[in-house]
Design a protein around this motif. Structure first.
Motif, PDB file in Angstrom:
ATOM      1  N   GLY A   5       0.951  -1.208  -0.106  1.00 50.72           N
ATOM      2  CA  GLY A   5       0.049   0.083  -0.075  1.00 50.72           C
ATOM      3  C   GLY A   5       0.783   1.352  -0.076  1.00 50.72           C
ATOM      4  N   VAL A  45      -5.863   0.772  -5.039  1.00 47.35           N
ATOM      5  CA  VAL A  45      -6.685   0.266  -3.659  1.00 47.35           C
ATOM      6  C   VAL A  45      -6.858  -1.098  -3.902  1.00 47.35           C
ATOM      7  CG1 VAL A  45      -9.058   0.398  -2.621  1.00 47.35           C
ATOM      8  CG2 VAL A  45      -7.941   2.326  -3.652  1.00 47.35           C
ATOM      9  N   PRO A  73      -8.636  -3.744   3.260  1.00 42.94           N
ATOM     10  CA  PRO A  73      -8.221  -2.361   3.649  1.00 42.94           C
ATOM     11  C   PRO A  73      -6.767  -2.577   4.252  1.00 42.94           C
ATOM     12  CG  PRO A  73     -10.404  -3.077   4.853  1.00 42.94           C
ATOM     13  CD  PRO A  73      -9.680  -4.235   3.853  1.00 42.94           C
ATOM     14  N   GLN A 120     -11.448   0.725   4.539  1.00 39.09           N
ATOM     15  CA  GLN A 120     -11.410   0.832   3.009  1.00 39.09           C
ATOM     16  C   GLN A 120     -11.638   2.131   2.306  1.00 39.09           C
ATOM     17  OE1 GLN A 120      -9.784  -0.755   1.259  1.00 39.09           O
ATOM     18  NE2 GLN A 120     -10.570  -2.327  -0.352  1.00 39.09           N
ATOM     19  N   CYS A 137      -8.485   4.021   2.920  1.00 39.27           N
ATOM     20  CA  CYS A 137      -7.549   3.697   1.969  1.00 39.27           C
ATOM     21  C   CYS A 137      -7.937   4.289   0.453  1.00 39.27           C
ATOM     22  CB  CYS A 137      -7.435   2.286   1.720  1.00 39.27           C
ATOM     23  SG  CYS A 137      -6.759   1.299   3.390  1.00 39.27           S
ATOM     24  N   LEU A 138      -9.154   4.408   0.404  1.00 41.47           N
ATOM     25  CA  LEU A 138      -9.442   5.310  -0.813  1.00 41.47           C
ATOM     26  C   LEU A 138      -9.129   6.805  -0.770  1.00 41.47           C
ATOM     27  CD1 LEU A 138     -12.940   3.807  -2.162  1.00 41.47           C
ATOM     28  CD2 LEU A 138     -10.988   4.987  -3.682  1.00 41.47           C
ATOM     29  N   ALA A 184      -5.756   7.192  -1.327  1.00 41.13           N
ATOM     30  CA  ALA A 184      -5.084   6.889  -2.485  1.00 41.13           C
ATOM     31  C   ALA A 184      -5.632   8.268  -3.410  1.00 41.13           C
ATOM     32  CB  ALA A 184      -5.799   5.822  -3.303  1.00 41.13           C
ATOM     33  N   LEU A 243      -8.091  -0.590  -9.052  1.00 37.26           N
ATOM     34  CA  LEU A 243      -8.821  -1.293  -7.793  1.00 37.26           C
ATOM     35  C   LEU A 243      -8.968  -2.669  -8.100  1.00 37.26           C
ATOM     36  CD1 LEU A 243     -11.282   1.414  -8.733  1.00 37.26           C
ATOM     37  CD2 LEU A 243     -10.945   1.331  -6.115  1.00 37.26           C
ATOM     38  N   PRO A 270     -12.022  -4.128  -4.707  1.00 34.68           N
ATOM     39  CA  PRO A 270     -12.017  -3.458  -3.483  1.00 34.68           C
ATOM     40  C   PRO A 270     -13.005  -3.542  -2.514  1.00 34.68           C
ATOM     41  CG  PRO A 270     -12.639  -2.209  -5.453  1.00 34.68           C
ATOM     42  CD  PRO A 270     -12.292  -3.254  -5.912  1.00 34.68           C
TER      43      PRO A 270
END
Lengths: 335, 299
Positions: A212, B138, B142, B202, B205-206, B209, B219, B222
């Motif tokens: 990540g 992504v 998560p 999640q 995390c979006l 990004a 993705l 996701p």
């Protein structure tokens, strides 16, 4: 039939309970025996044990004297301040050297080395951790200590500014036995513990989390610093405490490299000194010749102090780890 | 062998690129990857932009294993594109080719080209770090970082020095609002993200990004670890990201492809079997393998 199975179940449970309580019983017995053995020394030495430098066993050949109901050789006066200070100072120096190097080594092994080289490095770390301390001691006394005294100590001594505290790093650099050499040897001894534990922790960081960070455009180093290391921070603290515990209790290597000077604190960074553990091992023989047994009681008191310091460090570490893990880090919470 | 996806374009702007490289193109299905222009009719289509992402005859794998064979595909700017196919068909490898995440594996190899904005991703311009900033990703699960919620959002912004320190809080707020997470976390920005629910993680995390202002978002399934309600939230959010962003969505979930993606590519056993407008792929697939997959007989 059923009754037989229930009995077997109870026997198994009972046996397991008994086995599980062995460590607790052993620790309790150890503490009780130490307390009993140390009690006469505690009563005679008093608080002065922690505040003065003298280390006078008294005259073993004169008639014993009795003070506060404790029989001891005349002139006996023990002060453990330099021992306690020496233990803490050498361990502190070892930590200052080993923690950054150990963490750096672990990061390198996990992140940068190709798999084969990484496993080879891991193997050497484990070998290094398994080298008997007497070997480290001999190497420190014969090779590393003199080398440091000749090539490193003079450089530090010449460049340390003449300011409070830093003045400690100036002055005569000795022949190789002393605080500096002992700290370096100790540091090398605990390095593999810290590096190997940190490496194992870093390998537990989930791949998706590291990916990540990389997928966000972070470099390997940034991802290690911002994601990998914070993930295992508390575990690394535990690894450091593990190393500190070993440094505090390390005996043989320090007995050989410290110079085991009793009755005086080191004058500077390079001066000879001693630690609690090194004193116990080097004074054991002569203490046994004390007919009143008082010298041995003092040894027991020393052991008790060392045990207390080690326990204190562990408790402190747990408190710190507990407060840090308030941010609920997923791994490496324990010591 | 090579299955065309992008097919022959009837619009002139693109034929320059498309003509030579797409064998077996199906002229009777013009402009499969531009649903907008298909709907509007080719004549009314905006001047065709070159595709943002594109592979040409891309064959890649790890060590002795070939994961993808001769994949030729392109994704137009501002569209949502699904990649579907059974487990192990090479979807993720294809996705990870675009931001060079496959390069992390020392045994990875590739032939053919994988391009971002007309340049092969391995060419070095932009460099891999900038490439990954502009082509965000992504993940399936998560993966918040072990730092506060606010620091999570701005982790990439900080690393790329996209905003001065004093503006970071505002950047964090803007992107938390964008993903609809602001109201839930406004009073605990300094807390750990690991106490949030999976869906909230999640979304975080979006937000992370999106905070580095990418052009493309990859993705990788996701929503596969999320419940249906959260999945719906994420899907709605994805639709709001176009046309500013181009999305490539790997999914197991055909219905999801149908709900959000304009175009869909079907991969099977490392080959691109069929690609085109999602409606057509799901309702009237042409290839027998696609038929089997969308009707649930394989995969």
């Amino acid at each position: 039939m059923l009754r037989g199975r229930i009995t077997a179940e109870q026997v198994t449970r009972g046996t397991l309970r008994a086995l599980a309580s062995i460590p607790l019983a052993a620790l309790a017995a150890l503490v009780v025996i130490l307390l009993v053995q140390a009690l006469p020394a505690v009563r005679y030495n008093g608080l002065g044990f922690f505040t003065h430098d003298a280390w006078l066993p008294g005259s073993f050949y004169a008639d014993p004297v009795t003070t506060h109901g404790v029989s001891h050789p005349p002139g006996a006066s023990y002060g453990a301040l330099p021992l306690i200070a020496g233990t803490l100072e050498s361990s502190l120096l070892a930590m200052v050297l080993a923690v950054p190097v150990g963490i750096g080594t672990a990061m390198l092994v996990v992140e940068k080395l190709p798999a084969r080289l990484s496993s080879a490095a891991g193997f050497f770390l484990e070998v290094l951790a398994g080298v008997p301390s007497v070997v480290y001691g001999l190497w420190g006394a014969l090779t590393l200590g003199p080398w440091l005294a000749r090539h490193v100590s003079p450089v530090i001594a010449a460049h340390a500014p003449d300011l409070p505290i830093l003045r400690f790093f100036r002055g005569a650099t000795g022949a190789g036995e002393g605080l500096f050499a002992a700290g370096v040897v100790l540091g090398i001894m605990i390095l593999p513990i810290i590096a190997a534990t940190t490496r194992d922790l870093l390998r537990q960081v989930p791949r998706q989390t590291v990916e990540g960070a990389l997928a966000l455009g972070l470099t390997d180093a940034e991802s290690m610093r911002m994601v990998g290391f914070p993930w295992v921070r508390t575990g690394v603290l535990g690894a450091a405490v593990l190393g500190l515990g070993r440094a505090l209790g390390e005996t043989m290597a320090l007995a050989m490299v410290s110079g085991t000077v009793l009755g005086a604190s080191p004058h500077n960074f390079y001066d000879t000194f001693t630690t609690i553990a090194a004193t116990i091992v080097s004074q054991l023989d002569s203490s046994l010749t004390d007919g009143t047994g008082f010298a041995m009681h003092t040894m027991a008191e020393l052991a008790l102090v060392l045990l207390a310091i080690t326990l204190l460090v562990n408790v402190l570490a747990r408190v710190i780890i507990h407060s840090v893990s308030g941010t609920a880090l997923p791994v490496g919470r324990g010591v | 062998m090579t299955h065309s996806l992008a097919a022959a374009r009837t619009d002139g702007g693109n034929s320059r690129r498309a003509g030579a490289q797409i064998p077996g193109s199906r002229s009777r299905h013009p402009d499969l990857l531009s649903p907008a222009s298909t709907r509007a009719g080719v004549a009314a289509a905006p001047p065709a932009l070159p595709p943002v992402l594109k592979t040409r005859d891309a064959t890649m794998g790890f060590g002795l294993k070939t994961v993808l064979s001769s994949v030729t595909l392109e994704f137009r700017r501002g569209t949502i594109n699904a990649i579907i196919g059974p487990t192990g068909c090479g979807k993720s490898t294809l996705l990870r080719a675009f931001n060079r995440m496959n390069d992390r594996s020392p045994t990875f190899w590739r032939r053919g080209s994988v391009e971002f904005e007309g340049c092969d991703v391995s060419a070095g311009t932009p460099d891999p770090l900038e490439l990954r900033r502009r082509v965000g990703m992504v993940f399936q699960r998560p993966n918040p970082f072990p730092m506060s919620i606010r620091d999570n959002v701005v982790a990439g912004v900080r690393a790329h020095r996209l905003a001065p320190r004093r503006e970071l809080a505002a950047v964090a707020e803007r992107h938390l609002r964008q993903v609809g997470l602001w109201d839930a976390v406004a009073d605990r920005l300094d807390d750990s993200p690991f106490r949030l629910s999976g869906g909230q993680q999640q979304l975080l995390c979006l937000a992370r990004a999106l905070a580095v202002e990418p052009d493309v978002l990859l993705l990788d399934e996701p929503t596969s670890s999320l419940d249906p309600a959260t999945t719906e939230i994420v899907e709605a959010l994805l639709r709001t990201l176009t046309p500013r962003l181009t999305l490539v969505l790997v999914t197991h979930n055909l219905a999801q492809a149908g709900r959000v993606a304009g175009t869909t590519a079907f991969l099977y056993d490392g080959r691109l079997v069929e690609a085109g407008e999602t409606r057509q792929i799901l309702a009237a697939p042409r290839e027998p393998e696609t038929v089997s997959y969308v009707t649930g007989r394989i995969g």
